[in-house]
Motif scaffolding. Structure first.
Motif, PDB file in Angstrom:
ATOM      1  N   THR A  26       0.830  -1.208   0.000  1.00  0.00           N
ATOM      2  CA  THR A  26       0.000   0.000   0.000  1.00  0.00           C
ATOM      3  C   THR A  26       0.863   1.256   0.000  1.00  0.00           C
ATOM      4  N   HIS A  27       2.176   1.050   0.170  1.00  0.00           N
ATOM      5  CA  HIS A  27       3.139   2.153   0.084  1.00  0.00           C
ATOM      6  C   HIS A  27       4.523   1.540  -0.139  1.00  0.00           C
ATOM      7  N   THR A  28       5.479   2.391  -0.521  1.00  0.00           N
ATOM      8  CA  THR A  28       6.826   1.864  -0.762  1.00  0.00           C
ATOM      9  C   THR A  28       7.654   1.830   0.526  1.00  0.00           C
ATOM     10  N   SER A  29       7.025   2.155   1.661  1.00  0.00           N
ATOM     11  CA  SER A  29       7.752   2.130   2.935  1.00  0.00           C
ATOM     12  C   SER A  29       8.264   0.726   3.265  1.00  0.00           C
ATOM     13  N   THR A  30       7.694  -0.290   2.624  1.00  0.00           N
ATOM     14  CA  THR A  30       8.189  -1.669   2.776  1.00  0.00           C
ATOM     15  C   THR A  30       9.693  -1.741   2.498  1.00  0.00           C
TER      16      THR A  30
ATOM     17  N   ALA B 180      12.402   9.517   7.113  1.00  0.00           N
ATOM     18  CA  ALA B 180      11.879   8.786   5.958  1.00  0.00           C
ATOM     19  C   ALA B 180      10.829   9.649   5.298  1.00  0.00           C
ATOM     20  N   PHE B 181      10.659   9.440   4.002  1.00  0.00           N
ATOM     21  CA  PHE B 181       9.597  10.166   3.292  1.00  0.00           C
ATOM     22  C   PHE B 181       9.055   9.312   2.159  1.00  0.00           C
ATOM     23  N   GLY B 182       7.822   9.616   1.751  1.00  0.00           N
ATOM     24  CA  GLY B 182       7.228   8.962   0.597  1.00  0.00           C
ATOM     25  C   GLY B 182       6.622  10.032  -0.299  1.00  0.00           C
ATOM     26  N   LEU B 183       7.221  10.217  -1.463  1.00  0.00           N
ATOM     27  CA  LEU B 183       6.756  11.257  -2.389  1.00  0.00           C
ATOM     28  C   LEU B 183       5.757  10.675  -3.375  1.00  0.00           C
TER      29      LEU B 183
ATOM     30  N   TYR C 125      -0.418   0.274  -4.139  1.00  0.00           N
ATOM     31  CA  TYR C 125      -1.797  -0.053  -4.519  1.00  0.00           C
ATOM     32  C   TYR C 125      -2.757   0.144  -3.352  1.00  0.00           C
ATOM     33  N   ARG C 126      -3.869   0.772  -3.623  1.00  0.00           N
ATOM     34  CA  ARG C 126      -4.920   0.900  -2.606  1.00  0.00           C
ATOM     35  C   ARG C 126      -6.284   0.809  -3.265  1.00  0.00           C
ATOM     36  N   ARG C 127      -7.243   0.270  -2.489  1.00  0.00           N
ATOM     37  CA  ARG C 127      -8.600   0.147  -3.045  1.00  0.00           C
ATOM     38  C   ARG C 127      -9.312   1.481  -2.940  1.00  0.00           C
TER      39      ARG C 127
ATOM     40  N   ILE D 251       8.261   7.683  -4.621  1.00  0.00           N
ATOM     41  CA  ILE D 251       9.689   7.532  -4.328  1.00  0.00           C
ATOM     42  C   ILE D 251       9.814   7.589  -2.820  1.00  0.00           C
ATOM     43  N   GLU D 252      10.312   6.504  -2.260  1.00  0.00           N
ATOM     44  CA  GLU D 252      10.516   6.410  -0.822  1.00  0.00           C
ATOM     45  C   GLU D 252      11.949   6.817  -0.515  1.00  0.00           C
ATOM     46  N   GLY D 253      12.149   7.494   0.592  1.00  0.00           N
ATOM     47  CA  GLY D 253      13.513   7.847   0.985  1.00  0.00           C
ATOM     48  C   GLY D 253      13.750   7.456   2.427  1.00  0.00           C
TER      49      GLY D 253
ATOM     50  N   TYR E 280      -0.073  12.244  11.006  1.00  0.00           N
ATOM     51  CA  TYR E 280       0.191  11.027  11.775  1.00  0.00           C
ATOM     52  C   TYR E 280       0.501   9.864  10.833  1.00  0.00           C
ATOM     53  N   PHE E 281       1.627   9.196  11.046  1.00  0.00           N
ATOM     54  CA  PHE E 281       1.911   7.883  10.447  1.00  0.00           C
ATOM     55  C   PHE E 281       2.399   6.999  11.591  1.00  0.00           C
ATOM     56  N   PRO E 282       2.034   5.722  11.614  1.00  0.00           N
ATOM     57  CA  PRO E 282       2.459   4.861  12.729  1.00  0.00           C
ATOM     58  C   PRO E 282       3.978   4.684  12.783  1.00  0.00           C
ATOM     59  N   PHE E 283       4.645   4.814  11.625  1.00  0.00           N
ATOM     60  CA  PHE E 283       6.072   4.462  11.545  1.00  0.00           C
ATOM     61  C   PHE E 283       7.001   5.659  11.638  1.00  0.00           C
ATOM     62  N   THR E 284       6.440   6.866  11.859  1.00  0.00           N
ATOM     63  CA  THR E 284       7.298   8.031  12.082  1.00  0.00           C
ATOM     64  C   THR E 284       6.774   8.830  13.272  1.00  0.00           C
ATOM     65  N   GLU E 285       7.687   9.525  13.940  1.00  0.00           N
ATOM     66  CA  GLU E 285       7.312  10.371  15.067  1.00  0.00           C
ATOM     67  C   GLU E 285       8.393  11.425  15.289  1.00  0.00           C
TER      68      GLU E 285
ATOM     69  N   ALA F  14       3.786  14.723  -0.336  1.00  0.00           N
ATOM     70  CA  ALA F  14       4.558  13.690   0.359  1.00  0.00           C
ATOM     71  C   ALA F  14       4.128  13.538   1.805  1.00  0.00           C
ATOM     72  N   GLY F  15       4.437  12.371   2.359  1.00  0.00           N
ATOM     73  CA  GLY F  15       4.354  12.149   3.793  1.00  0.00           C
ATOM     74  C   GLY F  15       5.769  11.893   4.265  1.00  0.00           C
ATOM     75  N   CYS F  16       6.062  12.290   5.505  1.00  0.00           N
ATOM     76  CA  CYS F  16       7.425  12.077   5.981  1.00  0.00           C
ATOM     77  C   CYS F  16       7.480  12.144   7.504  1.00  0.00           C
ATOM     78  N   GLY F  17       8.653  11.918   8.059  1.00  0.00           N
ATOM     79  CA  GLY F  17       8.811  12.016   9.503  1.00  0.00           C
ATOM     80  C   GLY F  17      10.101  11.367   9.950  1.00  0.00           C
ATOM     81  N   MET F  18      10.285  11.373  11.290  1.00  0.00           N
ATOM     82  CA  MET F  18      11.475  10.736  11.859  1.00  0.00           C
ATOM     83  C   MET F  18      11.151   9.281  12.178  1.00  0.00           C
TER      84      MET F  18
HETATM   85  N1  PHE Z   1       4.107   5.643   3.449  1.00  0.00           N
HETATM   86  C1  PHE Z   1       3.426   6.888   3.615  1.00  0.00           C
HETATM   87  C2  PHE Z   1       2.262   6.964   2.636  1.00  0.00           C
HETATM   88  O1  PHE Z   1       2.263   6.265   1.651  1.00  0.00           O
HETATM   89  C3  PHE Z   1       4.342   8.058   3.369  1.00  0.00           C
HETATM   90  C4  PHE Z   1       5.478   8.112   4.324  1.00  0.00           C
HETATM   91  C5  PHE Z   1       6.691   7.545   4.017  1.00  0.00           C
HETATM   92  C6  PHE Z   1       5.317   8.746   5.562  1.00  0.00           C
HETATM   93  C7  PHE Z   1       7.744   7.608   4.907  1.00  0.00           C
HETATM   94  C8  PHE Z   1       6.350   8.820   6.440  1.00  0.00           C
HETATM   95  C9  PHE Z   1       7.563   8.250   6.128  1.00  0.00           C
HETATM   96  O2  PHE Z   1       1.331   7.719   2.818  1.00  0.00           O
END
Ligand code: PHE
Length: 338
Positions: free
Chosen positions: A167-171, A305-308, A193-195, A209-211, A247-252, A274-278
């Motif tokens: 559902t995101h490239t954060s994998t 980390a970020f997801g553009l 991919y998302r429904r 693009i995940e960073g 809010y994302f569960p994997f960044t704070e 983009a979404g991002c965080g520490m």
């Molecule tokens: N994975 C998040 C999304 O798809 C974006 C994101 C990536 C957020 C990395 C924080 C850190 O919405």
């Protein structure tokens, strides 16, 4: 009076001259020069000749053999040339040619290449991971609890064996950290991919693009500075970048990134890109567990980390009004980016 060998030669040459095709010519060759042909027979006969006659007839026999061989080769060559020009005569060189259709890269692909190029200059290496993933890489390792709404069947495409379309490239954050200890500086580019309800700005398949950057003393300032640099490289120096709490569960903490630029068409609005965080300590701990070591000690290392959203970025950069155009395969659309 001429020698019978000379007569034989003259007859043969006449026959060669009047042979009308390759097959006839080959028959003549066999008849005169073949193993049981006339010339060979003369060779046999030589043994019966006297001492005086032998060298004279031998010389003549050689001359005749050479003359016939040359004449046959010459005639065969004529047939070959004839055949070639017959073939060419059937080709109409005045017909127009078949044009070579030259394709071009899809605008999304162009967008990814631009993005990757900028990040490469900033020192990021390219990492990758599969589109079909396990729940662990997509959710558990990313500190996303089982009851999180993103895991709902309404949001995620599940396969019958329990795997899913990421559902995101954060994998790829997890996969990269499993493979290498810190410091780490990677990007990953690909589909997610998302429904989603499909409309002008939402598609069931989109691209990111995940960073990920993990090192000692990485801070939110690094994150903001580098994303700002990236977005200005992409959209121009006048581009304004805004970070809003999220809010994302994997960044704070977690942030959402918005851009606005007067240099762009429709650029007067803030657009979320983009979404991002520490990186959340729980993510480091999950990676340590999988690695079986303490390489990503959250007390020593920190990271951002970020997801553009690449579809978004391409829509802004190329002034594309509808995300569905990317997948409709309409040449009138695609040719505008050739
Ligand atoms: N994975 C998040 C999304 O798809 C974006 C994101 C990536 C957020 C990395 C924080 C850190 O919405």
């Amino acid at each position: 009076m001429s020698h019978p060998l000379e007569e034989l030669r003259d007859n043969a040459l006449r026959e060669i001259e009047s042979a009308h095709d390759e097959k006839a010519l080959d028959n003549i060759r066999v008849r005169y020069l073949g193993r049981s042909g006339s010339i060979s027979a003369w060779g046999e006969q030589m043994k019966t000749l006297g001492k005086d006659e032998k060298p004279i007839v031998g010389k003549l026999l050689n001359e005749v053999r050479n003359a016939l061989t040359a004449a046959i080769e010459e005639r065969a060559q004529k047939f070959r040339v004839q055949k070639e020009s017959d073939t060419l005569a059937t080709i109409d060189i005045s017909l127009p040619g078949t044009p070579n259709e030259i394709g071009s890269l899809h605008p999304l692909h162009q967008m990814h290449e631009r993005g990757i190029q900028i990040f490469r200059r900033m020192g990021f290496a390219l990492a990758e991971g599969p589109d079909v993933e396990t729940e662990w890489y997509c959710f558990d390792a990313l500190n996303t609890p089982p009851d999180h709404p993103a895991r709902n069947e309404q949001d995620t495409f599940y396969l019958s064996d329990g795997r899913l379309l990421r559902t995101h490239t954060s994998t790829v954050q997890i996969r990269a950290m499993e493979c290498a200890p810190p410091p780490l500086r990677v990007i990953a580019s690909g589909a997610a991919y998302r429904r989603d309800e499909v409309d002008a700005t939402h598609s069931a398949q989109f691209h990111q693009i995940e960073g990920l950057y993990v090192d000692e003393n990485v801070s939110v300032a690094d994150l903001k500075g580098e994303l700002e640099f990236f977005l200005r490289e992409l959209f121009g120096f006048e581009t304004e970048v805004q970070f809003r709490p999220h809010y994302f569960p994997f960044t704070e903490p977690s942030l959402e990134v918005y851009v606005r630029s007067k240099a762009l068409k429709r650029g007067e609005h803030w657009i979320e890109v983009a979404g991002c965080g520490m990186v959340h300590p729980a993510v480091f701990e999950a990676v340590n567990k999988a690695r079986g070591d303490k390489a990503y000690d959250p007390d020593k290392w920190s990271g951002y980390a970020f997801g553009l959203g690449m579809d978004r970025l391409a829509m802004i950069l190329f002034d594309i009004p509808d995300i569905r155009l990317f997948a409709q395969n309409d040449l009138r659309f695609l040719k505008q980016f050739a």
